[in-house]
Design a protein around this motif. Sequence first.
Motif, PDB file in Angstrom:
ATOM      1  N   ALA A 162       0.913  -1.217  -0.185  1.00 32.68           N
ATOM      2  CA  ALA A 162      -0.154  -0.152   0.006  1.00 32.68           C
ATOM      3  C   ALA A 162       0.713   1.228  -0.014  1.00 32.68           C
ATOM      4  CB  ALA A 162      -1.017  -0.085   1.204  1.00 32.68           C
ATOM      5  N   GLU A 163       1.898   1.070   0.651  1.00 30.61           N
ATOM      6  CA  GLU A 163       2.982   2.378   0.500  1.00 30.61           C
ATOM      7  C   GLU A 163       3.664   2.533  -0.390  1.00 30.61           C
ATOM      8  OE1 GLU A 163       4.973   1.776   4.687  1.00 30.61           O
ATOM      9  OE2 GLU A 163       3.048   2.413   5.591  1.00 30.61           O
ATOM     10  N   ALA A 164       4.082   1.534  -1.040  1.00 28.58           N
ATOM     11  CA  ALA A 164       5.104   1.694  -2.308  1.00 28.58           C
ATOM     12  C   ALA A 164       4.426   1.919  -3.561  1.00 28.58           C
ATOM     13  CB  ALA A 164       5.769   0.004  -2.390  1.00 28.58           C
ATOM     14  N   ASN A 165       4.995   2.244  -4.490  1.00 28.34           N
ATOM     15  CA  ASN A 165       4.488   2.662  -5.844  1.00 28.34           C
ATOM     16  C   ASN A 165       4.183   1.298  -6.439  1.00 28.34           C
ATOM     17  OD1 ASN A 165       3.711   4.056  -8.194  1.00 28.34           O
ATOM     18  ND2 ASN A 165       5.722   4.707  -8.732  1.00 28.34           N
ATOM     19  N   VAL A 166       3.185   0.602  -6.244  1.00 28.85           N
ATOM     20  CA  VAL A 166       2.709  -0.801  -6.765  1.00 28.85           C
ATOM     21  C   VAL A 166       1.401  -0.360  -7.686  1.00 28.85           C
ATOM     22  CG1 VAL A 166       1.977  -3.030  -6.391  1.00 28.85           C
ATOM     23  CG2 VAL A 166       3.526  -2.004  -4.992  1.00 28.85           C
ATOM     24  N   ARG A 167       1.372  -0.517  -9.028  1.00 34.15           N
ATOM     25  CA  ARG A 167       0.146  -0.166  -9.553  1.00 34.15           C
ATOM     26  C   ARG A 167      -0.875  -1.632  -9.698  1.00 34.15           C
ATOM     27  NH1 ARG A 167       0.887   0.305 -14.661  1.00 34.15           N
ATOM     28  NH2 ARG A 167      -1.044   0.948 -15.006  1.00 34.15           N
ATOM     29  N   ALA A 168      -0.278  -2.646  -9.550  1.00 34.38           N
ATOM     30  CA  ALA A 168      -1.268  -3.827  -9.566  1.00 34.38           C
ATOM     31  C   ALA A 168      -0.367  -5.054  -8.805  1.00 34.38           C
ATOM     32  CB  ALA A 168      -1.256  -4.329 -10.902  1.00 34.38           C
ATOM     33  N   VAL A 169      -1.212  -5.778  -8.259  1.00 33.52           N
ATOM     34  CA  VAL A 169      -0.809  -6.980  -7.465  1.00 33.52           C
ATOM     35  C   VAL A 169      -1.235  -8.068  -8.280  1.00 33.52           C
ATOM     36  CG1 VAL A 169      -0.720  -8.275  -5.345  1.00 33.52           C
ATOM     37  CG2 VAL A 169      -0.580  -5.606  -5.378  1.00 33.52           C
ATOM     38  N   LEU A 170      -0.569  -8.972  -8.762  1.00 31.79           N
ATOM     39  CA  LEU A 170      -1.049 -10.298  -9.324  1.00 31.79           C
ATOM     40  C   LEU A 170      -0.910 -11.460  -8.678  1.00 31.79           C
ATOM     41  CD1 LEU A 170      -1.806  -8.936 -11.891  1.00 31.79           C
ATOM     42  CD2 LEU A 170       0.531  -8.309 -11.698  1.00 31.79           C
ATOM     43  N   LEU A 171      -2.063 -12.097  -8.052  1.00 38.84           N
ATOM     44  CA  LEU A 171      -1.711 -13.176  -6.942  1.00 38.84           C
ATOM     45  C   LEU A 171      -1.781 -14.478  -7.454  1.00 38.84           C
ATOM     46  CD1 LEU A 171      -4.060 -11.464  -4.189  1.00 38.84           C
ATOM     47  CD2 LEU A 171      -1.611 -11.697  -4.116  1.00 38.84           C
ATOM     48  N   ILE A 172      -0.834 -15.308  -6.976  1.00 43.98           N
ATOM     49  CA  ILE A 172      -0.963 -16.830  -7.377  1.00 43.98           C
ATOM     50  C   ILE A 172      -0.739 -17.629  -6.465  1.00 43.98           C
ATOM     51  CG2 ILE A 172      -0.050 -16.253  -9.685  1.00 43.98           C
ATOM     52  CD1 ILE A 172       2.692 -17.085  -8.710  1.00 43.98           C
ATOM     53  N   GLY A 173      -1.144 -18.850  -6.264  1.00 45.32           N
ATOM     54  CA  GLY A 173      -0.779 -19.851  -5.431  1.00 45.32           C
ATOM     55  C   GLY A 173      -1.675 -19.961  -4.216  1.00 45.32           C
ATOM     56  N   GLN A 174      -1.359 -20.891  -3.234  1.00 43.98           N
ATOM     57  CA  GLN A 174      -2.036 -21.394  -2.058  1.00 43.98           C
ATOM     58  C   GLN A 174      -2.501 -19.997  -1.059  1.00 43.98           C
ATOM     59  OE1 GLN A 174       0.069 -24.155   0.019  1.00 43.98           O
ATOM     60  NE2 GLN A 174      -1.089 -23.876   1.749  1.00 43.98           N
ATOM     61  N   GLU A 175      -1.275 -19.234  -1.009  1.00 42.31           N
ATOM     62  CA  GLU A 175      -1.341 -17.961  -0.180  1.00 42.31           C
ATOM     63  C   GLU A 175      -2.192 -17.048  -0.587  1.00 42.31           C
ATOM     64  OE1 GLU A 175      -1.261 -18.530   2.691  1.00 42.31           O
ATOM     65  OE2 GLU A 175       0.649 -18.731   3.751  1.00 42.31           O
ATOM     66  N   ALA A 176      -2.776 -16.963  -2.049  1.00 44.19           N
ATOM     67  CA  ALA A 176      -3.330 -15.841  -2.690  1.00 44.19           C
ATOM     68  C   ALA A 176      -4.462 -15.201  -1.780  1.00 44.19           C
ATOM     69  CB  ALA A 176      -3.661 -15.977  -3.994  1.00 44.19           C
ATOM     70  N   PRO A 177      -5.303 -16.053  -1.217  1.00 47.15           N
ATOM     71  CA  PRO A 177      -6.402 -15.314  -0.298  1.00 47.15           C
ATOM     72  C   PRO A 177      -6.029 -14.471   0.830  1.00 47.15           C
ATOM     73  CG  PRO A 177      -7.067 -17.611  -1.033  1.00 47.15           C
ATOM     74  CD  PRO A 177      -5.478 -17.424  -1.210  1.00 47.15           C
ATOM     75  N   ARG A 178      -4.931 -14.963   1.273  1.00 50.08           N
ATOM     76  CA  ARG A 178      -4.389 -14.422   2.720  1.00 50.08           C
ATOM     77  C   ARG A 178      -3.842 -13.220   2.334  1.00 50.08           C
ATOM     78  NH1 ARG A 178      -0.542 -17.211   5.855  1.00 50.08           N
ATOM     79  NH2 ARG A 178      -1.065 -15.736   7.467  1.00 50.08           N
ATOM     80  N   ILE A 179      -2.786 -13.167   1.253  1.00 51.60           N
ATOM     81  CA  ILE A 179      -2.212 -11.898   0.680  1.00 51.60           C
ATOM     82  C   ILE A 179      -3.266 -10.803   0.509  1.00 51.60           C
ATOM     83  CG2 ILE A 179      -0.460 -10.974  -0.696  1.00 51.60           C
ATOM     84  CD1 ILE A 179       0.938 -13.671  -0.695  1.00 51.60           C
ATOM     85  N   ALA A 180      -4.144 -11.342  -0.396  1.00 56.65           N
ATOM     86  CA  ALA A 180      -5.319 -10.615  -0.772  1.00 56.65           C
ATOM     87  C   ALA A 180      -5.876  -9.740   0.396  1.00 56.65           C
ATOM     88  CB  ALA A 180      -6.290 -11.193  -1.607  1.00 56.65           C
ATOM     89  N   ALA A 181      -6.382 -10.439   1.633  1.00 58.22           N
ATOM     90  CA  ALA A 181      -6.946  -9.891   2.666  1.00 58.22           C
ATOM     91  C   ALA A 181      -6.049  -8.774   3.386  1.00 58.22           C
ATOM     92  CB  ALA A 181      -7.179 -11.184   3.583  1.00 58.22           C
ATOM     93  N   ALA A 182      -4.771  -9.283   3.268  1.00 58.03           N
ATOM     94  CA  ALA A 182      -3.714  -8.269   3.845  1.00 58.03           C
ATOM     95  C   ALA A 182      -3.633  -6.851   3.171  1.00 58.03           C
ATOM     96  CB  ALA A 182      -2.333  -8.951   3.984  1.00 58.03           C
ATOM     97  N   VAL A 183      -3.698  -7.148   1.717  1.00 57.60           N
ATOM     98  CA  VAL A 183      -3.538  -5.702   0.936  1.00 57.60           C
ATOM     99  C   VAL A 183      -4.961  -5.013   1.239  1.00 57.60           C
ATOM    100  CG1 VAL A 183      -3.320  -5.196  -1.496  1.00 57.60           C
ATOM    101  CG2 VAL A 183      -2.045  -6.889  -0.713  1.00 57.60           C
ATOM    102  N   GLN A 184      -5.910  -5.679   1.231  1.00 56.57           N
ATOM    103  CA  GLN A 184      -7.376  -5.151   1.471  1.00 56.57           C
ATOM    104  C   GLN A 184      -7.412  -4.489   2.636  1.00 56.57           C
ATOM    105  OE1 GLN A 184     -10.177  -5.502  -0.812  1.00 56.57           O
ATOM    106  NE2 GLN A 184     -11.010  -3.931   0.703  1.00 56.57           N
ATOM    107  N   GLN A 185      -6.977  -5.155   3.631  1.00 54.66           N
ATOM    108  CA  GLN A 185      -6.720  -4.321   5.066  1.00 54.66           C
ATOM    109  C   GLN A 185      -5.826  -3.200   5.247  1.00 54.66           C
ATOM    110  OE1 GLN A 185      -8.515  -5.338   7.758  1.00 54.66           O
ATOM    111  NE2 GLN A 185      -7.708  -3.768   9.172  1.00 54.66           N
ATOM    112  N   ALA A 186      -4.893  -3.311   4.321  1.00 57.18           N
ATOM    113  CA  ALA A 186      -4.168  -1.802   3.976  1.00 57.18           C
ATOM    114  C   ALA A 186      -4.454  -1.005   3.251  1.00 57.18           C
ATOM    115  CB  ALA A 186      -2.791  -2.525   3.730  1.00 57.18           C
ATOM    116  N   GLY A 187      -5.785  -1.156   2.718  1.00 53.81           N
ATOM    117  CA  GLY A 187      -6.563  -0.047   1.926  1.00 53.81           C
ATOM    118  C   GLY A 187      -6.315  -0.037   0.569  1.00 53.81           C
ATOM    119  N   ALA A 188      -5.437  -1.154  -0.141  1.00 47.69           N
ATOM    120  CA  ALA A 188      -5.152  -1.270  -1.504  1.00 47.69           C
ATOM    121  C   ALA A 188      -5.781  -2.129  -2.115  1.00 47.69           C
ATOM    122  CB  ALA A 188      -3.388  -1.116  -1.663  1.00 47.69           C
TER     123      ALA A 188
END
Length: 462
Positions: A377-403
Motif C-alpha cells: 500500500a505504501e510502495a509505488n505498486v500499480r497492480a498486485v497479481l496473486l498466485i498460489g495457495q497463499e493468494a487469499p491471505r495476501i489479498a486480505a492483507a492488501v485489502q486491510q491495508a487499503g489497497a
Amino acid sequence: MALKKSSGPKESSAALHQRRIALLGLGVENRALARFLHARQIPFAVCDARDPAIPVEGVQQWRIGDHYLDDLTDFDLLFRTPGLPTLDPRLCAARRCGVEVSSQTRLFLQLCPAPVIGITGTKGKGTTTALLHALLATDSTARVFSGGNIGRPPLEFLDELQPTDRVVLELSSFQLQDLDQSPHIAVVLSVTEDHLDYHADRAEYVAAKKPVCCYQTPGDILIVNRDCPTARAFVDESPAALWTFSTTAPSIPGAWLADGQLWACCPGTQPTAVCPAEDIPLRGRHNWSNVTAAVAGALAFGAPATHFAEAIRSFAGLPHRLECVAERDGVTYYNDSLATTVDATCAALRAFDTPLLLIVGGASKGADFSALGTAIAEANVRAVLLIGQEAPRIAAAVQQAGAGEIVHCCRDLAQALDTARHLAQTGDVVLLSPACASFDQFASYAERGDLFKRLVRTVGVV
C-alpha cells in the motif's frame, strides 16, 4: 592475519568404520555423504520415505516407506537431511536412547583441514557467499572453496583441501542445528523470521542459527550486522573478536557505507575507501548490506582490499535474486523468485522507485502477511497479481491495508504474467517476488523463476 581451523570435537573418517550409520533422507547433501562413505568403504544404511529415483552405491541396508523413522535404535549415528526437523519426535526418541544425530555440515567441520567462514541470516546468504568468494579470489596467496546452502555440498571438495586454503560456507538454520562447533569466522546477516512451517516459532528459528557462533573461542571472529537488533544479540553468544558491517554507521573493524563511499577497516588501521557506492551493481539497500558483509568477511579472512573494487563492479549477482530478465517497450521484467519471505519481498519493493506490477504468492511457510500488505500500500505498486495457495491471505492483507482495488487473482504464473503484460505502461517494472515458498506449483524456487524467464521471452520480451 593468522587463521586457524574451527574449534570443537573432531571426527576422523577412519572412526566412522566402527559406527552403525544411517542416512535419513536422500537429498542433495546426503547423496554427497553417501558418495563420501562409499569411496572410503564405510558401510551405511539409507532410511527414506520413497525409493530413490537415482541409484545409490554402497548402501548396505534400505529402510523405505512411511515408517522409515520409527525405532532408529539399531543405529548409533544418524545423518539427518536438512529438510528433516532436528526436533522431530522420532529423532528426539533416538537421542534419548543414546543415538547420535549428525549432519553432513557437522561432519565436514570436524574433518576440514582449512579455516572456514560461515555465513547465515534470513536472506542474502547466497549473494554474500558468492561475492565473498569473488573478493577472496582476488588474493592469489590462497585458494578459495565455497559450498553449503548455496548449492555444492562441501564434502564434495573435502579431499582437495589443504590447510592454506579458505572455505566459505552458506549455512541455513536447517544446517546449523546439529553443530557442536562453530566456524573460525562467523557472519550474521539480518535475521528476521522464516521457515515457520518447519520451526516451532520465531524464537526457535533464531536459536537454530546460533551454533554459527556459540561454540567459538576468543581466537575466532564474529561479524554481525549492526543495523539488525537480532543479529547484534548474537554477540552475547560468542567470546570471539567482534567485527561489524552497516549501511548506516561506521563499523570499525568491519565495512560500512558513508558519504557515498564503501569503507573498510581492519583492527588498528585507518579506514580505507573501497569504491563509490554508485559502483555497486546490485539493486536495493539490502544488497548494499550484503556487499559490506562480504567486504568485512574478506578482510577478516586476511585478503588485501587492493582489488576489491574491481571484483565488486564486475559482480553480476545470482539468478533469482532481483535478476533483470529483459526489457521491451519501456517495461522491465525482474525475477526475484528466491524472495520466499515477507521481508525479502518488502526489501524488493524498496529497491524500486518506478511503478511496479507485483506477482506474489505461493505455498505457505506460516508467514504473517500484514507487513507485506502495508508495504504494498505504501510502495509505488500499480497492480498486485496473486498466485498460489497463499493468494487469499495476501489479498486480505492488501485489502486491510487499503489497497484492495489493485489486486488481481490469477490462476497461475502464466496468467499473472499475461495480465501484467497487458496492464504495464512505459516505465513500469514487472516484478516476480513471491514472499512464499514454491512447492504448491513448483519443485523449487529455481523452477518457478526459470518458468517466469521462459514466459517473459515467450511473449516477445527480448
